[in-house]
Design a protein around this motif. Sequence first.
Motif, PDB file in Angstrom:
ATOM      1  N   GLN A  90      40.481  13.253  19.032  1.00 59.60           N
ATOM      2  CA  GLN A  90      41.541  13.193  18.019  1.00 59.60           C
ATOM      3  C   GLN A  90      42.914  13.070  18.666  1.00 59.60           C
ATOM      4  N   ILE A  91      43.123  13.843  19.743  1.00 59.02           N
ATOM      5  CA  ILE A  91      44.409  13.798  20.446  1.00 59.02           C
ATOM      6  C   ILE A  91      44.662  12.408  21.014  1.00 59.02           C
ATOM      7  N   LYS A  93      43.390   9.561  20.040  1.00 61.88           N
ATOM      8  CA  LYS A  93      43.613   8.602  18.954  1.00 61.88           C
ATOM      9  C   LYS A  93      45.015   8.746  18.374  1.00 61.88           C
ATOM     10  N   ALA A  94      45.470   9.997  18.228  1.00 68.27           N
ATOM     11  CA  ALA A  94      46.816  10.236  17.686  1.00 68.27           C
ATOM     12  C   ALA A  94      47.888   9.666  18.611  1.00 68.27           C
ATOM     13  N   ASP A  97      47.722   5.812  18.303  1.00 64.54           N
ATOM     14  CA  ASP A  97      48.230   5.358  17.007  1.00 64.54           C
ATOM     15  C   ASP A  97      49.750   5.450  16.918  1.00 64.54           C
ATOM     16  N   SER A  98      50.349   6.363  17.700  1.00 69.10           N
ATOM     17  CA  SER A  98      51.806   6.553  17.632  1.00 69.10           C
ATOM     18  C   SER A  98      52.574   5.393  18.256  1.00 69.10           C
ATOM     19  N   THR A 110      52.173   6.589  25.431  1.00 63.74           N
ATOM     20  CA  THR A 110      51.286   6.267  24.308  1.00 63.74           C
ATOM     21  C   THR A 110      49.882   5.885  24.776  1.00 63.74           C
ATOM     22  N   ASN A 112      46.022   6.515  25.612  1.00 66.36           N
ATOM     23  CA  ASN A 112      44.965   7.399  25.128  1.00 66.36           C
ATOM     24  C   ASN A 112      44.417   8.207  26.310  1.00 66.36           C
ATOM     25  N   ILE A 135      51.726  16.979  19.805  1.00 68.43           N
ATOM     26  CA  ILE A 135      50.349  16.674  19.404  1.00 68.43           C
ATOM     27  C   ILE A 135      49.345  17.673  19.972  1.00 68.43           C
TER      28      ILE A 135
END
Length: 342
Positions: A90-91, A93-94, A97-98, A110, A112, A135
Amino acid sequence: MYFKAKRYPIPKQRPLSVFTKKKLKKGEKRFGIRSKSEFAKLRSFKGCEFFGLDIMHLLSGVAKQLWKIICGAFGKKDNPLFLKTSIRTQIGKAIADSKRTIPSSLDACTKNLFKKKGLKSIEWINMMLYVTPTIIIEHIKDPGAREAVIGLTQVYTIVFQKVITSGDLRKLDIYVWKWLQFLVQHANIGNINEKIFTINQHYLRHLKEITLAMGPPRMYSAFSNERALGEIKRKVRSPSAPGINAGNVMLDLAAKRFTDRLDTKVTNTTKKVLTVLADCNAPEVWPSLWNGLTDDYTQYNLNKLLNDYWNVHLNNLGNINPFIEAGARLFISSKDVIGSSY
């Protein structure tokens, strides 16, 4: 680099009495010291200042270690910083996505973290500055762990400031020890493996005194040197004769600098070096460059003063060049003179 007398603390040799014979013989793992340093035999050895400190390598290494703790490389059971694979996904991906919603200047933070391997130093540092407090921190539930990690991110924020006050230094010391005490506490009860205590963690405790002695660390970090090496490395592409290729690249870069010196255009946007002669050893005025006119200084009779001066040295004085060009630094006789220090 030099320091004015009595302005900065003079390093004092650490007395041997602070170490036991056992520690001197085997090193001190909690301090990241695996064995006795041979440098300790030198009379010039005074402590941490002997080695210096580069925040690019130091803080990128600490950030990488934090992520390894989160991944469980230093223990999973009862480790308050360990996050499961699903949460790390999740981290990652967040973070990815940012990328669509932040300025391109922050592109280095940014990546992953869950998928990307071999991050650059600046990417690890940006992870601590921007990703961790926004995050990652929300997934850390233990209050003590959250406080320690937030303190560590504050260390990064202070160290990368161009101006660091005495109040900032006090906060820096508090945040560093909050993080280190957290590690010691959980290493003592077996929640985090003792291998976390590398020399990087050890040097965090010396950040305050190094900054006090040498000023803001970002001013003497290895970033500019690494960028220059990266530029050269990208241009070296010969697998059979890399040495010759590298030499030619250095000549090309030197040639570019030489043409910059010969640029006679008087524009702030294009001119990089101001010089009056093509000779390689001629004095150079370096940026930031500024332009003006002698008419701007009529109250000081500048035109008359210049005419009087040059009439002494020249027999046939023509019109005085009305343009004034000035720079921030002067390179003359193999010396770099900055500002008003000459």
